[in-house]
Design a protein around this motif. Structure first.
Motif, mmCIF file in Angstrom:
data_model
loop_
_atom_site.group_PDB
_atom_site.id
_atom_site.type_symbol
_atom_site.label_atom_id
_atom_site.label_comp_id
_atom_site.label_asym_id
_atom_site.label_seq_id
_atom_site.Cartn_x
_atom_site.Cartn_y
_atom_site.Cartn_z
ATOM 1 N N PHE A 151 0.806 -1.218 0.000
ATOM 2 C CA PHE A 151 0.000 0.000 0.000
ATOM 3 C C PHE A 151 0.842 1.273 0.000
ATOM 4 C CE2 PHE A 151 -3.224 -3.144 1.235
ATOM 5 C CZ PHE A 151 -4.067 -2.921 0.157
ATOM 6 N N ILE A 152 2.094 1.158 0.376
ATOM 7 C CA ILE A 152 2.988 2.309 0.190
ATOM 8 C C ILE A 152 3.176 2.525 -1.311
ATOM 9 C CG2 ILE A 152 5.382 3.071 0.367
ATOM 10 C CD1 ILE A 152 5.393 1.869 3.219
ATOM 11 N N GLU A 153 3.392 1.421 -2.009
ATOM 12 C CA GLU A 153 3.579 1.543 -3.457
ATOM 13 C C GLU A 153 2.323 2.080 -4.132
ATOM 14 O OE1 GLU A 153 4.971 -2.245 -4.891
ATOM 15 O OE2 GLU A 153 6.822 -2.060 -3.703
ATOM 16 N N ALA A 154 1.182 1.572 -3.722
ATOM 17 C CA ALA A 154 -0.080 2.030 -4.307
ATOM 18 C C ALA A 154 -0.278 3.525 -4.025
ATOM 19 C CB ALA A 154 -1.250 1.234 -3.738
ATOM 20 N N HIS A 155 0.034 3.902 -2.825
ATOM 21 C CA HIS A 155 -0.067 5.319 -2.438
ATOM 22 C C HIS A 155 0.805 6.175 -3.362
ATOM 23 C CE1 HIS A 155 1.708 8.790 -0.322
ATOM 24 N NE2 HIS A 155 0.529 8.948 0.247
ATOM 25 N N ASP A 156 2.038 5.754 -3.530
ATOM 26 C CA ASP A 156 2.968 6.545 -4.342
ATOM 27 C C ASP A 156 2.493 6.637 -5.791
ATOM 28 O OD1 ASP A 156 4.421 6.749 -2.051
ATOM 29 O OD2 ASP A 156 6.001 5.362 -2.649
ATOM 30 N N THR A 157 1.964 5.544 -6.299
ATOM 31 C CA THR A 157 1.469 5.544 -7.672
ATOM 32 C C THR A 157 0.286 6.501 -7.811
ATOM 33 O OG1 THR A 157 2.086 3.227 -7.878
ATOM 34 C CG2 THR A 157 0.505 4.071 -9.488
ATOM 35 N N ASP A 158 -0.664 6.393 -6.900
ATOM 36 C CA ASP A 158 -1.885 7.191 -6.999
ATOM 37 C C ASP A 158 -1.596 8.674 -6.811
ATOM 38 O OD1 ASP A 158 -3.106 4.784 -7.317
ATOM 39 O OD2 ASP A 158 -4.000 4.707 -5.319
ATOM 40 N N MET A 159 -0.805 8.993 -5.810
ATOM 41 C CA MET A 159 -0.500 10.395 -5.555
ATOM 42 C C MET A 159 0.349 10.970 -6.686
ATOM 43 S SD MET A 159 -2.213 11.011 -2.937
ATOM 44 C CE MET A 159 -2.891 10.293 -1.444
ATOM 45 N N GLY A 160 1.250 10.135 -7.193
ATOM 46 C CA GLY A 160 2.079 10.578 -8.317
ATOM 47 C C GLY A 160 1.206 10.925 -9.516
ATOM 48 N N ALA A 161 0.190 10.119 -9.745
ATOM 49 C CA ALA A 161 -0.708 10.381 -10.868
ATOM 50 C C ALA A 161 -1.378 11.734 -10.706
ATOM 51 C CB ALA A 161 -1.763 9.280 -10.953
ATOM 52 N N LEU A 162 -1.663 12.099 -9.479
ATOM 53 C CA LEU A 162 -2.338 13.370 -9.228
ATOM 54 C C LEU A 162 -1.369 14.549 -9.192
ATOM 55 C CD1 LEU A 162 -4.898 12.286 -6.491
ATOM 56 C CD2 LEU A 162 -5.333 12.709 -8.912
ATOM 57 N N GLY A 163 -0.129 14.290 -9.533
ATOM 58 C CA GLY A 163 0.839 15.381 -9.604
ATOM 59 C C GLY A 163 1.390 15.798 -8.252
ATOM 60 N N VAL A 164 1.233 14.938 -7.268
ATOM 61 C CA VAL A 164 1.781 15.235 -5.942
ATOM 62 C C VAL A 164 3.271 14.910 -5.966
ATOM 63 C CG1 VAL A 164 1.724 14.595 -3.492
ATOM 64 C CG2 VAL A 164 -0.404 14.741 -4.807
ATOM 65 N N GLN A 165 4.072 15.908 -5.688
ATOM 66 C CA GLN A 165 5.513 15.701 -5.693
ATOM 67 C C GLN A 165 5.934 14.878 -4.474
ATOM 68 O OE1 GLN A 165 6.913 19.785 -5.842
ATOM 69 N NE2 GLN A 165 7.223 19.631 -8.046
ATOM 70 N N ARG A 166 7.006 14.151 -4.613
ATOM 71 C CA ARG A 166 7.515 13.384 -3.489
ATOM 72 C C ARG A 166 7.995 14.350 -2.410
ATOM 73 N NH1 ARG A 166 7.709 7.785 -4.663
ATOM 74 N NH2 ARG A 166 8.185 7.768 -2.444
ATOM 75 N N ALA A 167 7.796 13.955 -1.169
ATOM 76 C CA ALA A 167 8.317 14.753 -0.068
ATOM 77 C C ALA A 167 9.826 14.579 -0.030
ATOM 78 C CB ALA A 167 7.690 14.296 1.244
ATOM 79 N N ASP A 168 10.504 15.496 0.647
ATOM 80 C CA ASP A 168 11.958 15.400 0.731
ATOM 81 C C ASP A 168 12.377 14.211 1.577
ATOM 82 O OD1 ASP A 168 12.694 17.916 -0.677
ATOM 83 O OD2 ASP A 168 11.440 18.756 0.908
ATOM 84 N N VAL A 169 11.612 13.966 2.622
ATOM 85 C CA VAL A 169 11.879 12.806 3.464
ATOM 86 C C VAL A 169 10.547 12.096 3.670
ATOM 87 C CG1 VAL A 169 12.916 11.994 5.607
ATOM 88 C CG2 VAL A 169 13.604 14.213 4.666
ATOM 89 N N GLU A 170 10.554 10.787 3.483
ATOM 90 C CA GLU A 170 9.319 10.008 3.635
ATOM 91 C C GLU A 170 9.567 8.872 4.613
ATOM 92 O OE1 GLU A 170 8.464 9.045 -0.501
ATOM 93 O OE2 GLU A 170 7.424 10.961 -0.748
ATOM 94 N N PRO A 171 9.613 9.222 5.881
ATOM 95 C CA PRO A 171 9.993 8.230 6.891
ATOM 96 C C PRO A 171 8.881 7.231 7.178
ATOM 97 C CG PRO A 171 9.339 10.259 7.954
ATOM 98 C CD PRO A 171 9.302 10.532 6.480
ATOM 99 N N ARG A 172 9.298 6.054 7.598
ATOM 100 C CA ARG A 172 8.342 5.030 8.027
ATOM 101 C C ARG A 172 8.511 4.827 9.525
ATOM 102 N NH1 ARG A 172 8.875 0.875 2.929
ATOM 103 N NH2 ARG A 172 9.089 2.569 1.425
ATOM 104 N N ALA A 173 7.399 4.689 10.182
ATOM 105 C CA ALA A 173 7.421 4.554 11.637
ATOM 106 C C ALA A 173 8.383 3.460 12.088
ATOM 107 C CB ALA A 173 6.015 4.273 12.145
#
Length: 487
Positions: free
Chosen positions: A93-115
């Motif tokens: 679901f991290i991958e799905a999130h990245d794909t979906d948000m990327g499609a919407l033109g959401v730029q990657r954050a500078d840091v994307e930490p995982r708990a």
RNA sequence: GGCGCCAUGGCCAAGUGGUAAGGCAGAGGCCUGCAAAGCCUUUAUUCCCCGGUUCGAAUCCGGGUGGCGCCUCCA
């Protein structure tokens, strides 16, 4: 013009002054990765994407952090239900999130930490809180003792007594007070677990954000944000933990986006009235969805409906039509005419000024986009007269129009390709099977028919082209094929 | 029950005390062989209601009415 930001903590718009300009640290709460993201998640992501973009545009040196919560009860439950390892579930679901948000033109954050990459820091904070006497352990669980923290309730504007009065929480007898919340939870057999001073366990829900934000951006943060539904208890609890542990202010500006509604009701998993980003993208193009999301101020509720999405499409296509026309116009190697010059100076003058003023006013994308619409009339008028006089436009004019839309588009995440986006928009997803070539040949045939004033044949050809899935526009530059909708 | 947010033309929507942006839909005109796209004109003396403050309020205050959110996982 100074940037003004609505701060949930004060309940007012405040002038924005970062702690150490030009640096700005933003921490936005991301998603818990146990399912596909819905449009509500998209709104939050797009809102903070624009905030980060505009701060950069305004000259700030932004560090944008957006986390993934990859350990949580929901993930554990879902992985048990599906018989999938929780780590795999999270990764999926991290991958799905990245794909979906990327499609919407959401730029990657500078840091994307995982708990789960910050367990040591989390344990560190819990230890500190325990040492300070504001947390207590019961059977391997560690709770934050809310009464020991003076400012509790300052963000969500409520006080402890009221909450106890209205509490409908199932009371855990082991807690000293029902409103105390878990910092650390002991693990049951077979659950994900990390070693800690309190035995095997895992982090509570709120502590990860305190740990990750401090580790990456320090304390205090300039901006911390998320959906309005996180104000309580999530953000309230973060304040308690971080301020109690760090002995200083946690966040300077709290920003919260409004909900996406369905029939005026909040879209949420529990109500079951949600649409995933994927579902929506089957029906509407990503630019349209993004345009829809930004057509209302980020703090206001936004009603999701086919009607609203369709209107967003119509609105967005006004720009695409302008771009396509502008790109099509023949560039002439000459100075700009008086009118051409006037039209572009309105762009970089009045319109850009208004655009920035709107964005400076708490990131008012609805107003900012509204101002962009005022560019359409004058610009199309230039193209109208060029067409009417059977000439092109100054090459410099095209360049300026292109540059302007790239510039403002960069702030709100559109028009990346400038005026070339127009043609790309209307030719997306076509071709490959030869129908486009066929339609083109017929369009040329139709040009001949029209020259001969054989309107019957011209109309017949248009119908046939329509059957191939295209509409024909007769322009001074020749026929243009536009894919029909719902063809 | 407690706390909070919101109510602007047919619809969406901006509006930070000084005289209602923008868009969609509609109407009329221009352009077009007809269209499409586009341009122009047009649609709120008025901002849920009632009081109040003020020279002046959609904007501030009080009271209603209606809608929503949080108080439990939630963007």
């Amino acid at each position: 013009m100074t940037l003004r930001v609505y701060n949930t903590l004060s309940g007012k718009k405040e002038e924005f002054h970062p702690l150490s300009p030009p640096k700005v640290g933003i921490y936005a709460c991301g998603v818990t990765v146990y399912d596909y993201c819905h449009i509500g998640h998209a709104r939050a992501a797009v809102a903070f994407d624009v905030i980060a973009r505009y701060l950069r545009f305004s000259g700030y040196d932004v560090t944008y952090v957006r986390n993934y919560t990859d350990i949580d009860d929901k993930i554990i439950n879902r992985s048990n239900e599906q018989g999938v390892d929780w780590k795999d579930l999270a990764r999926t679901f991290i991958e799905a999130h990245d794909t979906d948000m990327g499609a919407l033109g959401v730029q990657r954050a500078d840091v994307e930490p995982r708990a789960t990459d910050y367990i040591d820091q989390i344990i560190g904070i819990v230890k500190t809180l325990e040492e300070k006497g504001v947390a207590y352990e019961v059977d391997g669980d560690v709770y934050f003792e809310v009464e020991k923290f003076d400012g509790y309730g300052k963000l969500s504007k409520r006080n402890i007594e009221e909450m106890q009065a209205g509490a409908r929480i199932d009371v855990d007898e082991r807690k000293r007070n029902p409103i105390d919340f878990a910092l650390w939870k002991s693990s049951k057999q077979g659950e994900p677990a990390w070693d800690s001073p309190w035995g095997k366990g895992r982090p509570g829900w709120h502590i990860e954000c305190s740990a990750m934000s401090a580790a990456i951006l320090g304390q205090p943060l300039d901006i911390h944000g998320g959906g309005k539904d996180l104000i309580f208890p999530h953000h309230e609890n973060e304040i308690a933990q971080s301020e109690a542990a760090g002995d200083r202010e946690f966040v300077r500006y709290w920003m919260h986006n409004g909900f996406v509604n369905i029939d005026s009701e909040k879209m949420s998993k529990s109500l079951g009235n949600f649409f995933t980003i994927r579902e929506v993208l089957e029906k509407y193009r990503p630019e349209v969805v993004r345009f829809f999301l930004l057509s209302t101020h980020y703090r206001s509720p936004l009603d999701f409906s086919d009607r609203a999405l369709t209107e967003a499409e119509t609105r967005y296509e006004r720009f695409m039509n302008l771009f396509a026309r502008a790109a099509r116009a023949e560039p002439q190697d000459r100075d700009l005419t008086e009118k051409e010059r006037a039209s572009t100076s309105v762009l970089t003058g009045e319109i850009e000024t208004h655009f920035r003023a709107a964005m400076d006013d708490d990131f008012n994308t609805a107003a900012a986009i509204g101002h962009l619409f005022t560019a359409l009339g004058p610009l199309n008028a230039i193209l109208d007269s060029a067409d009417a006089e059977g000439r092109g436009v100054a090459a410099g004019w095209k360049k300026e129009v292109d540059a302007f839309f790239r510039k403002v588009g960069g702030v709100i995440g559109f028009f990346e390709g400038g005026i070339a986006d127009g043609e790309a928009w209307f030719s997306a997803g076509v071709g490959g099977d030869g129908t486009l070539e066929k339609a083109r040949a017929m369009a040329l045939e139709r040009v001949e028919a029209r020259k001969n004033k054989d309107w019957a044949k011209a109309d017949e050809l248009r119908d046939e082209i329509g059957e191939l899935g295209y509409a024909v526009q007769d322009t001074p530059q020749g026929p243009v094929l536009i894919p029909l909708k719902d063809a």
